[in-house]
Design a protein around this motif. Structure first.
Motif, mmCIF file in Angstrom:
data_model
loop_
_atom_site.group_PDB
_atom_site.id
_atom_site.type_symbol
_atom_site.label_atom_id
_atom_site.label_comp_id
_atom_site.label_asym_id
_atom_site.label_seq_id
_atom_site.Cartn_x
_atom_site.Cartn_y
_atom_site.Cartn_z
ATOM 1 N N LEU A 115 -0.215 3.234 9.199
ATOM 2 C CA LEU A 115 -0.317 3.835 7.879
ATOM 3 C C LEU A 115 -0.563 5.536 8.054
ATOM 4 O O LEU A 115 -2.199 5.234 8.080
ATOM 5 N N ARG A 116 -0.149 6.722 7.369
ATOM 6 C CA ARG A 116 -0.610 7.686 6.796
ATOM 7 C C ARG A 116 -0.906 8.564 5.766
ATOM 8 O O ARG A 116 0.734 8.650 5.191
ATOM 9 N N ILE A 117 -1.508 7.912 4.981
ATOM 10 C CA ILE A 117 -1.785 8.012 2.823
ATOM 11 C C ILE A 117 -1.745 9.407 2.762
ATOM 12 O O ILE A 117 -3.478 9.640 3.630
ATOM 13 N N TYR A 173 1.064 4.970 -2.586
ATOM 14 C CA TYR A 173 0.226 5.808 -2.372
ATOM 15 C C TYR A 173 1.051 7.058 -1.754
ATOM 16 O O TYR A 173 2.667 6.066 -1.630
ATOM 17 N N LYS A 174 0.914 8.173 -1.587
ATOM 18 C CA LYS A 174 2.316 8.825 -1.248
ATOM 19 C C LYS A 174 1.597 8.626 0.540
ATOM 20 O O LYS A 174 0.523 9.202 0.788
ATOM 21 N N THR A 175 3.245 8.386 1.161
ATOM 22 C CA THR A 175 3.174 7.484 2.776
ATOM 23 C C THR A 175 3.844 9.361 3.592
ATOM 24 O O THR A 175 4.985 9.279 3.585
ATOM 25 N N SER A 184 -3.758 10.745 -0.445
ATOM 26 C CA SER A 184 -4.752 10.120 -1.220
ATOM 27 C C SER A 184 -6.423 10.946 -2.015
ATOM 28 O O SER A 184 -6.514 11.174 -1.087
ATOM 29 N N ASP A 205 1.465 16.829 5.692
ATOM 30 C CA ASP A 205 1.299 16.962 4.566
ATOM 31 C C ASP A 205 0.994 17.542 3.348
ATOM 32 O O ASP A 205 1.513 16.695 1.985
ATOM 33 N N CYS A 226 0.549 -0.808 -0.196
ATOM 34 C CA CYS A 226 0.437 0.124 0.014
ATOM 35 C C CYS A 226 0.998 1.328 0.158
ATOM 36 O O CYS A 226 0.695 2.677 -0.306
ATOM 37 N N ALA A 227 1.573 1.222 0.760
ATOM 38 C CA ALA A 227 3.040 1.898 1.242
ATOM 39 C C ALA A 227 3.601 2.221 -0.775
ATOM 40 O O ALA A 227 3.721 3.646 -0.540
ATOM 41 N N GLU A 280 7.311 11.816 -2.682
ATOM 42 C CA GLU A 280 8.022 10.751 -1.779
ATOM 43 C C GLU A 280 8.962 11.378 -1.745
ATOM 44 O O GLU A 280 9.851 10.935 -1.357
ATOM 45 N N PRO A 292 -7.526 4.605 0.467
ATOM 46 C CA PRO A 292 -7.009 3.647 -0.423
ATOM 47 C C PRO A 292 -7.419 2.801 -0.200
ATOM 48 O O PRO A 292 -6.513 2.014 -0.168
#
Lengths: 423, 295
Positions: B257-259, B243-245, B261, B278, B239-240, B286, B265
């Motif tokens: 995780l802190r994502i 997406y932008k993590t 989107s 964020d 998942c990381a 990234e 997600p």
């Protein structure tokens, strides 16, 4: 308004003080000054140690113990160098040559005879110059002279020049006017000369160019980092973004560099002069330079003291010019390494180009700034130039030309540096 | 005090570093955020008259700063990213010298140097050679030199780079104190440096100003949503990568995780309130924070 001007002047002095301090606190500067002190000490030692006399056993005695004895011997011959004195010198030389020691083949006996001649040995050298052809130097020539030859002593000086000028290869080097000018200069030198002990000046002149040249290199090394240092130390951004960073602070840098060069130059030269003249004696300051056989052929009517002033001030202008040139390259390229190469390049350029043995090349090279560091050499030059329709020697041109260029370099460096961009 | 950037472009051998930038600043703290190479330093150097714009102009209260020359630089305090100094000067001598080139009279400078040394905590080190100072002390000497002329415009380029977390907090507080009644422009690629002290945030990317406004506005305008979710390790790694993590934290059961989107997600993801970090990640991707181990 008046108060404002005082404040501005004080501010300028503060900037100058810190720029001066910036130069002095650098490790490179401290090292350079130590090197200079070592050079000075070594040169003074050699200048003094070079003086010698030969004792009754034919042994050479060098340095301090020799000075007073040599001085005593030479003082016996001091006075106007008239025909009678020249006759006496030739006769005395012949008398010594005819002694058992003078005729002997072994080194020790020859040395003993040589020691007897030391009192008039400077005059012996002048006889060699006078009685040899213009471009010749036969050390034994005076041994073949008779006392009656003394009457040709001064006349030979002008005559040998005339003969030299009549040689075919000089034809394209000098026109008639220049030949007449050269002969006029020779005739203008007053005779008879006065002779005295002048070894202090002789030794001072002999090593002056070494001191001045090495000092110039040391000062150029220090100056090379004055302007580029801001970039190397990454202090440029703060410097140029400050209120006076593109104005008075640049002027203060230039002022500090000028002061540093001037102070170091004159202190070094003064120390060198005081040490050498203090130990060897300053007698003979008023003697014409032609009484030193090295300058016998010189065009210029100068005394030893006048020559000393020329060497000191010529050397100063040369050193200042080289330092400014180094600073210009340093300010333009931001590189101390490139900047410090410049004086070396100019110093060694004549060694490469001069090898061509072409008169016009030598004539151009005689006007290079490195010649200012050895003005004694310029005093012996026969390169003539036309300035405003008048004939001049390199000695007439060099100090004025490079003083002017130095004065012009100040605003050029200022303008170049204040416009620098910080990427 | 108004500093107006009008259509400013700077190119280095045809490579644009800053492109058609327009912005107006008044008194207050401005945080200039962007990755390394975004053009922050070039912009700041132009504001400090160290570089001339290839196009456009910068006006201070309506006058071109390059025409104002010394009159403009009199108002300026600048701490460059690569803060250089004279290593053999003592701290006091260094500050006195900078005061002199900034046009501060000697008597005033002496007093001011004393005050600033107290303020930046360098009184005991005043006679120490600059080269013997620690990284943090050097930065503090740097801020002292920038403040020595009471600047109306204070420009600080990455002032906290290379500092440890304690020094960074101390520095931030110091800047906050100094920010009153003047225009402070502070560039950084570390979000926490400006999060609490900036009135306005400017986001720069590849030489362009991509967004500007108050921190609240910038956060409100974030193009992505922020999601939090806990997954098993393998699924979390996958998942990381997708997406932008913003953050990945190991937990006993896997990873949290802190994502960022626009879309949800994962069915188990829960929407969170976004922060400035964020926003930074959303705009700069990234690579954000890659150069700083603290984040």
């Amino acid at each position: 308004m008046y108060f404002y001007l005082i404040l501005e002047r004080k501010r300028g002095k503060t900037m100058l003080y810190y720029e001066w301090k910036k130069i002095l606190v650098k490790k490179g500067t401290k090292m350079a000054l130590l090197v200079l002190a070592a050079v000075l000490a070594a040169t003074c030692y050699f200048a003094i140690h070079d003086v010698y006399y030969v004792d009754d056993n034919g042994e050479h005695v060098y340095g301090l113990p020799a000075i007073s004895r040599l001085r005593e011997m030479k003082k016996e011959w001091s006075g106007p160098l008239t025909e009678e004195v020249i006759e006496k010198v030739i006769a005395e030389n012949r008398r010594i040559n005819d002694t058992k020691e003078g005729r002997a083949d072994d080194v020790q006996s020859s040395n003993i005879a040589y020691g007897w001649k030391l009192g008039f040995h400077d005059i012996y050298y002048l006889l060699m110059r006078s009685f040899c052809k213009f471009r010749e130097a036969d050390y034994y020539k005076p041994n073949s002279l008779m006392p009656e030859d003394a009457r040709y002593f001064y006349g030979n000086r002008v005559r040998s020049l005339q003969e030299w000028l009549e040689e075919p290869e000089q034809e394209y080097r000098f026109d008639d006017e220049e030949r007449a000018w050269l002969i006029g200069r020779y005739e203008a030198v007053e005779t008879p000369f006065y002779y005295d002990y002048a070894d202090g000046w002789k030794q001072l002149f002999a090593f002056a160019s070494t001191v001045i040249m090495l000092m110039m290199l040391v000062l150029a090394f220090v100056c090379a980092s004055i302007f580029s240092g801001e970039f190397q130390q990454k202090a440029d951004a703060v410097f140029f973004s400050s209120c006076h960073g593109r104005g008075k602070a640049v002027a203060a840098k230039l002022g500090a560099a000028f002061l540093f060069v001037t102070v170091v130059y004159f202190v070094t030269v003064l120390l060198y002069s005081v040490i050498v003249l203090g130990i060897l004696g300053a007698d003979g300051a008023d003697l014409p330079i032609q009484t030193n056989h090295v300058s016998w052929k010189s065009l210029y009517s100068l005394t030893n003291f006048q020559q000393y002033l020329l060497i000191v001030f010529g050397g100063y202008i040369g050193t200042l010019f080289f330092s400014l040139l180094t600073m210009l390259v340093s300010a333009r390229t931001k590189s101390a390494v490139l900047a410090v190469i410049v004086p070396f390049f100019i110093l060694f350029l004549p060694s490469f180009v001069g090898g061509a043995d072409m008169f016009w090349v030598d004539k151009v090279l005689a006007l290079m700034p490195d010649r200012l560091l050895d003005m004694k050499q310029c005093i012996s030059y026969f390169y003539l130039y036309r300035v405003g329709g008048r004939i001049a020697g390199s000695l007439h041109i060099l100090p004025g030309l490079y003083s002017l260029l130095s004065v012009l370099l100040f605003p050029v460096i200022y303008a170049v540096y204040r416009r620098m961009q910080v990427k | 005090m108004e500093l107006k950037i009008e259509n400013v472009t700077k190119t280095f051998q045809k490579t644009p570093a800053v492109t058609h930038l327009n912005y107006t600043m008044e008194n207050g703290v401005y945080g200039l955020l962007g990755l390394n190479g975004a053009g922050k330093t070039t912009l700041m150097r132009m504001l400090c008259t160290l570089l001339k714009p290839t196009e456009g102009r910068i006006l201070c209260n309506g006058a071109d700063i390059f025409r104002m020359g010394a009159d403009y630089r009199k108002l300026l305090g600048y701490l460059p990213q690569d803060f250089g100094f004279y290593p053999d000067f003592t701290v006091k001598d260094y500050l006195m010298y900078i005061a002199s080139i900034k046009g501060v009279h000697k008597a005033v400078a002496k007093k001011r140097v004393g005050e600033l040394l107290v303020r930046v905590g360098l009184t005991k080190a005043e006679n120490k050679k600059m080269r013997k100072l620690s990284g943090g002390m050097k930065r503090r000497a740097g801020i002292a030199q920038a403040m020595i002329n009471h600047p109306e415009i204070l420009i600080l380029d990455e002032p906290t780079s290379g500092l440890d977390p304690n020094e960074r907090i101390r520095f931030r507080n110091l800047i906050s104190e100094l920010a009153q009644d003047r225009l402070v422009l502070l560039s950084t690629h570390i979000v926490s440096d400006v999060e609490s002290i900036a009135n306005e945030i400017l986001l720069m990317k590849e030489g362009e100003l991509v967004h500007a406004g108050s921190p609240e506005k910038i956060i409100a305008d974030i193009p992505d949503k922020v999601w939090k979710l806990s997954l098993g390790r393998e699924e979390a790694v996958s998942c990381a990568r997708q997406y932008k993590t913003a953050n990945a934290r190991s937990t006993p059961s896997g990873m949290e995780l802190r994502i960022l989107s626009a879309e949800k997600p994962h069915p188990e993801a829960v929407e969170e309130m976004p922060g400035l970090e964020d926003v930074f990640l959303s705009y700069f991707g990234e690579k954000a924070g890659e150069d700083d181990a603290v984040l």
